[in-house]
Every structure is written in C-alpha cells, then in structure tokens.
Motif scaffolding. Structure first.
Motif, PDB file in Angstrom:
ATOM      1  N   GLY A  93     -14.380  13.524   8.125  1.00  0.00           N
ATOM      2  CA  GLY A  93     -12.987  13.914   8.327  1.00  0.00           C
ATOM      3  C   GLY A  93     -12.565  15.128   7.524  1.00  0.00           C
ATOM      4  O   GLY A  93     -11.384  15.493   7.530  1.00  0.00           O
ATOM      5  N   GLY A  94     -13.508  15.751   6.812  1.00  0.00           N
ATOM      6  CA  GLY A  94     -13.151  16.910   5.996  1.00  0.00           C
ATOM      7  C   GLY A  94     -12.324  16.541   4.779  1.00  0.00           C
ATOM      8  O   GLY A  94     -11.621  17.394   4.226  1.00  0.00           O
ATOM      9  N   GLY A  95     -12.396  15.275   4.365  1.00  0.00           N
ATOM     10  CA  GLY A  95     -11.595  14.810   3.236  1.00  0.00           C
ATOM     11  C   GLY A  95     -10.186  14.455   3.671  1.00  0.00           C
ATOM     12  O   GLY A  95      -9.875  14.402   4.866  1.00  0.00           O
ATOM     13  N   TYR A  96      -9.328  14.219   2.695  1.00  0.00           N
ATOM     14  CA  TYR A  96      -7.943  13.838   2.991  1.00  0.00           C
ATOM     15  C   TYR A  96      -7.020  14.496   1.981  1.00  0.00           C
ATOM     16  O   TYR A  96      -7.436  14.870   0.874  1.00  0.00           O
ATOM     17  CB  TYR A  96      -7.773  12.319   2.971  1.00  0.00           C
ATOM     18  N   GLU A  97      -5.789  14.663   2.366  1.00  0.00           N
ATOM     19  CA  GLU A  97      -4.799  15.264   1.470  1.00  0.00           C
ATOM     20  C   GLU A  97      -4.664  14.400   0.217  1.00  0.00           C
ATOM     21  O   GLU A  97      -4.507  13.191   0.311  1.00  0.00           O
ATOM     22  CB  GLU A  97      -3.453  15.375   2.174  1.00  0.00           C
ATOM     23  N   GLY A  98      -4.746  15.042  -0.940  1.00  0.00           N
ATOM     24  CA  GLY A  98      -4.653  14.307  -2.191  1.00  0.00           C
ATOM     25  C   GLY A  98      -5.987  13.949  -2.779  1.00  0.00           C
ATOM     26  O   GLY A  98      -6.036  13.297  -3.833  1.00  0.00           O
ATOM     27  N   ASP A  99      -7.095  14.378  -2.160  1.00  0.00           N
ATOM     28  CA  ASP A  99      -8.415  14.058  -2.693  1.00  0.00           C
ATOM     29  C   ASP A  99      -8.924  15.092  -3.688  1.00  0.00           C
ATOM     30  O   ASP A  99     -10.045  15.005  -4.170  1.00  0.00           O
ATOM     31  CB  ASP A  99      -9.436  13.885  -1.565  1.00  0.00           C
ATOM     32  N   GLY A 100      -8.076  16.058  -4.004  1.00  0.00           N
ATOM     33  CA  GLY A 100      -8.481  17.095  -4.941  1.00  0.00           C
ATOM     34  C   GLY A 100      -9.029  18.326  -4.270  1.00  0.00           C
ATOM     35  O   GLY A 100      -9.297  19.332  -4.923  1.00  0.00           O
ATOM     36  N   GLY A 101      -9.190  18.279  -2.944  1.00  0.00           N
ATOM     37  CA  GLY A 101      -9.718  19.433  -2.224  1.00  0.00           C
ATOM     38  C   GLY A 101      -8.663  20.263  -1.553  1.00  0.00           C
ATOM     39  O   GLY A 101      -8.966  21.196  -0.824  1.00  0.00           O
ATOM     40  N   ASP A 102      -7.376  19.933  -1.798  1.00  0.00           N
ATOM     41  CA  ASP A 102      -6.288  20.640  -1.129  1.00  0.00           C
ATOM     42  C   ASP A 102      -6.227  22.100  -1.517  1.00  0.00           C
ATOM     43  O   ASP A 102      -5.785  22.935  -0.755  1.00  0.00           O
ATOM     44  CB  ASP A 102      -4.945  19.987  -1.463  1.00  0.00           C
ATOM     45  N   ALA A 103      -6.691  22.443  -2.734  1.00  0.00           N
ATOM     46  CA  ALA A 103      -6.624  23.836  -3.182  1.00  0.00           C
ATOM     47  C   ALA A 103      -7.497  24.734  -2.321  1.00  0.00           C
ATOM     48  O   ALA A 103      -7.306  25.946  -2.273  1.00  0.00           O
ATOM     49  CB  ALA A 103      -7.051  23.935  -4.645  1.00  0.00           C
ATOM     50  N   ASP A 104      -8.470  24.140  -1.622  1.00  0.00           N
ATOM     51  CA  ASP A 104      -9.368  24.948  -0.792  1.00  0.00           C
ATOM     52  C   ASP A 104      -8.788  25.236   0.580  1.00  0.00           C
ATOM     53  O   ASP A 104      -9.318  26.046   1.323  1.00  0.00           O
ATOM     54  CB  ASP A 104     -10.711  24.215  -0.591  1.00  0.00           C
ATOM     55  N   ASP A 105      -7.665  24.549   0.923  1.00  0.00           N
ATOM     56  CA  ASP A 105      -7.119  24.717   2.268  1.00  0.00           C
ATOM     57  C   ASP A 105      -6.682  26.137   2.546  1.00  0.00           C
ATOM     58  O   ASP A 105      -6.733  26.602   3.680  1.00  0.00           O
ATOM     59  CB  ASP A 105      -5.912  23.776   2.475  1.00  0.00           C
ATOM     60  N   GLY A 106      -6.218  26.842   1.510  1.00  0.00           N
ATOM     61  CA  GLY A 106      -5.702  28.189   1.748  1.00  0.00           C
ATOM     62  C   GLY A 106      -6.718  29.273   1.496  1.00  0.00           C
ATOM     63  O   GLY A 106      -6.390  30.459   1.573  1.00  0.00           O
ATOM     64  N   VAL A 164       0.840  -1.191   0.000  1.00  0.00           N
ATOM     65  CA  VAL A 164       0.000   0.000   0.000  1.00  0.00           C
ATOM     66  C   VAL A 164       0.878   1.246   0.000  1.00  0.00           C
ATOM     67  O   VAL A 164       1.987   1.247   0.545  1.00  0.00           O
ATOM     68  CB  VAL A 164      -0.971   0.019   1.197  1.00  0.00           C
ATOM     69  N   ARG A 165       0.364   2.298  -0.617  1.00  0.00           N
ATOM     70  CA  ARG A 165       1.103   3.556  -0.764  1.00  0.00           C
ATOM     71  C   ARG A 165       0.306   4.700  -0.138  1.00  0.00           C
ATOM     72  O   ARG A 165      -0.917   4.769  -0.289  1.00  0.00           O
ATOM     73  CB  ARG A 165       1.326   3.852  -2.253  1.00  0.00           C
ATOM     74  N   VAL A 166       0.988   5.598   0.517  1.00  0.00           N
ATOM     75  CA  VAL A 166       0.344   6.744   1.143  1.00  0.00           C
ATOM     76  C   VAL A 166      -0.319   7.622   0.086  1.00  0.00           C
ATOM     77  O   VAL A 166       0.283   7.938  -0.949  1.00  0.00           O
ATOM     78  CB  VAL A 166       1.370   7.576   1.942  1.00  0.00           C
ATOM     79  N   VAL A 167      -1.563   8.003   0.343  1.00  0.00           N
ATOM     80  CA  VAL A 167      -2.243   9.007  -0.471  1.00  0.00           C
ATOM     81  C   VAL A 167      -2.275  10.327   0.288  1.00  0.00           C
ATOM     82  O   VAL A 167      -1.844  11.358  -0.213  1.00  0.00           O
ATOM     83  CB  VAL A 167      -3.672   8.558  -0.838  1.00  0.00           C
ATOM     84  N   GLY A 168      -2.778  10.296   1.524  1.00  0.00           N
ATOM     85  CA  GLY A 168      -2.800  11.519   2.315  1.00  0.00           C
ATOM     86  C   GLY A 168      -3.466  11.318   3.663  1.00  0.00           C
ATOM     87  O   GLY A 168      -4.266  10.389   3.857  1.00  0.00           O
ATOM     88  N   GLU A 169      -3.149  12.175   4.594  1.00  0.00           N
ATOM     89  CA  GLU A 169      -3.729  12.127   5.944  1.00  0.00           C
ATOM     90  C   GLU A 169      -5.109  12.756   5.949  1.00  0.00           C
ATOM     91  O   GLU A 169      -5.387  13.696   5.179  1.00  0.00           O
ATOM     92  CB  GLU A 169      -2.812  12.862   6.916  1.00  0.00           C
ATOM     93  N   MET A 170      -5.981  12.249   6.804  1.00  0.00           N
ATOM     94  CA  MET A 170      -7.298  12.866   6.962  1.00  0.00           C
ATOM     95  C   MET A 170      -7.098  14.288   7.488  1.00  0.00           C
ATOM     96  O   MET A 170      -6.239  14.544   8.336  1.00  0.00           O
ATOM     97  CB  MET A 170      -8.149  12.070   7.953  1.00  0.00           C
ATOM     98  N   ARG A 171      -7.890  15.219   6.997  1.00  0.00           N
ATOM     99  CA  ARG A 171      -7.765  16.600   7.479  1.00  0.00           C
ATOM    100  C   ARG A 171      -8.206  16.699   8.940  1.00  0.00           C
ATOM    101  O   ARG A 171      -7.757  17.575   9.665  1.00  0.00           O
ATOM    102  CB  ARG A 171      -8.581  17.530   6.591  1.00  0.00           C
ATOM    103  N   ARG A 172      -9.072  15.782   9.320  1.00  0.00           N
ATOM    104  CA  ARG A 172      -9.433  15.660  10.737  1.00  0.00           C
ATOM    105  C   ARG A 172      -9.626  14.183  11.022  1.00  0.00           C
ATOM    106  O   ARG A 172     -10.390  13.516  10.326  1.00  0.00           O
ATOM    107  CB  ARG A 172     -10.731  16.436  11.040  1.00  0.00           C
ATOM    108  N   HIS A 173      -8.908  13.659  12.014  1.00  0.00           N
ATOM    109  CA  HIS A 173      -9.047  12.246  12.351  1.00  0.00           C
ATOM    110  C   HIS A 173     -10.475  11.960  12.815  1.00  0.00           C
ATOM    111  O   HIS A 173     -11.072  12.758  13.538  1.00  0.00           O
ATOM    112  CB  HIS A 173      -8.048  11.857  13.444  1.00  0.00           C
ATOM    113  N   VAL A 174     -10.987  10.812  12.391  1.00  0.00           N
ATOM    114  CA  VAL A 174     -12.369  10.444  12.719  1.00  0.00           C
ATOM    115  C   VAL A 174     -12.342   9.349  13.772  1.00  0.00           C
ATOM    116  O   VAL A 174     -11.877   8.231  13.515  1.00  0.00           O
ATOM    117  CB  VAL A 174     -13.135   9.969  11.465  1.00  0.00           C
ATOM    118  N   GLU A 175     -12.839   9.669  14.961  1.00  0.00           N
ATOM    119  CA  GLU A 175     -12.806   8.741  16.089  1.00  0.00           C
ATOM    120  C   GLU A 175     -13.859   7.637  15.930  1.00  0.00           C
ATOM    121  O   GLU A 175     -14.904   7.836  15.298  1.00  0.00           O
ATOM    122  CB  GLU A 175     -13.058   9.487  17.400  1.00  0.00           C
TER     123      GLU A 175
END
Length: 246
Positions: free
Chosen positions: A229-242, A180-191
């Motif tokens: 989780g607000g999505g994850y890094e690499g899901d295409g929503g990273d451009a909205d972070d800033g 398995v290969r890293v895609v990205g961390e959750m923007r917020r961990h889901v308990e």
C-alpha cells in the motif's frame, strides 16, 4: 565475612558469620514501634569481657515517612500503573473488518477525535482477539462486502476491552468493545485480490478464515501489506510525499 566479624566484635558478641547473619535476620524482622531490638536470639552469647548489654541499647530507627525518597522496606514502593505494564510489551498487529455501509473509514475519520468504539462482534474467536488487544496495537482497517474488499487505513487501540452498555455505532447489544483511533489512510488501498495473489501472504488468517472479523496479523505480514500500500499516513514516511516537487 570480615564486615560481619567486625560488627560482632564491636558489639562484644561471639558468633560465626552464619550465626551473625541468622541473628541479624532475626533481629531485623522483630520490628515493633520505633524499631527492632537486637538480642534474644539463641546464637548470640554475651562476651564476658564486656559489661552486660541491655537489649534496649541497640535500635534500628524507622526512616521518617516525610522523606519520599527514602523507604523503610521494599513493600513501600509505588506499584507500576497498568498502562505502564502494557506499554512495555511488544506491539501486536490486527485487521478489523467492517461493512462500509455500516461503518466506513470516512465514518471513523469523522468521529470525535478519530476515536470510536469497535463493537458488535459476536463471533467468540473474534471477541477473544479483541480482548487480547493492548494499548497502541495497530490495526488494518478493512472494508468488507461484495463491492469493497480492501485495506483502506490504519487505526490504533486507544482503549482496551471493556463492557459496552449502549451498543455503540454497531448496535452490539452490550457484549463489549475496544476503542480505536485513526492513525492514517493507506497511500494506496490494497485490494483483497492483490493480497490473495501475493506469495508472501500465504497462510495469512484473513485468507484462511475469510469470515473472521477480527484477525491477528504477524509482523512480517503487516510489513508486506504496508509495502503493497505504499505505507500509510502517520507512518513516518509522509515527509517523502513531496519529494521531487519544485
């Protein structure tokens, strides 16, 4: 069929359309050497108005093999690669459990290129799920254990099931593994507690079979967990972070 009748007439042969098709089919399959010989089939009769036609007069020449764009038969087509076959199938989703003390998200990120074996799975149902994984399937990376039960990131399948001879990081004893290969961390961990309290996740296999370490995830469940989780890094929503920054 006018074309068939015209062909038979030009060859000086009397035959019905059905007979013509049978004869052509028969002739085509008598491939030998440089081509096939027409004639010799019971449904063909020499037209008495024409001189005798030698069978060797008509030949179908085999196309030169030097031209790769032309094929003599359908059997000459190149087979599709296994990877191409897999890529054409719908994406699947999974959840992979790991004790952070044995193999954590940070360990996965720090591995070579973010790629590592996922091995050490002994449960037969979990192994069956691993074997069902396909290239590019996405997996929720889940920390288990008493102090950390949460979805922390997303990985993708980089290599399908294979026999693992050295046991890898989990000491699997050679049972088998996937990479398995890293895609990205959750923007917020889901308990886990949050998953249990969400009505849309009732029936999720993680909650029904808490001891299963490799869990199939339905597409709607995947989408809901990513939403929590607000999505994850690499899901295409990273451009909205800033957005909103000066």
């Amino acid at each position: 069929m006018p074309t068939q009748r015209r062909l038979c007439k030009n060859l000086g042969v009397h035959a019905t359309p059905k007979q013509s098709m049978n004869a052509l089919h028969h002739a085509w399959h008598k491939v030998s050497g440089t081509g096939v010989l027409l004639g010799g089939h019971p449904c063909w009769r020499q037209n008495p108005a024409f001189p005798a036609i030698k069978a060797s007069t008509f030949r179908l020449r085999r196309l030169p093999s030097s031209n790769p764009s032309l094929r003599f038969a359908a059997g000459d087509r190149e087979p599709r690669s296994f990877a191409a076959e897999e890529m054409g199938k719908p994406k699947q989703y999974w959840l992979l459990k790991t004790e952070p003390g044995e193999w954590s998200w940070d360990d996965q990120v720090a591995s070579d290129g973010g790629v590592a074996e996922w091995d050490g799975v002994k449960n037969k149902q979990a192994q069956k799920n691993l074997k069902s994984m396909r290239l590019r399937d996405l997996c929720l990376f889940y920390h288990s254990g008493a102090k950390a039960r949460r979805v922390v990131g997303v990985v993708e399948v980089a290599r399908q099931w294979y026999e693992d001879g050295d046991g890898g990081h989990g000491g699997g004893g050679g049972d088998g593994a996937v990479d398995v290969r890293v895609v990205g961390e959750m923007r917020r961990h889901v308990e886990l507690a949050e998953l249990k309290g969400d009505g849309a996740l009732k029936g999720f296999a993680l909650l029904r079979q808490p001891r299963l370490s490799v869990v199939p995830v339905a597409a709607d469940v995947w989408e809901r967990i990513c939403e929590l989780g607000g999505g994850y890094e690499g899901d295409g929503g990273d451009a909205d972070d800033g957005d909103g920054e000066g």
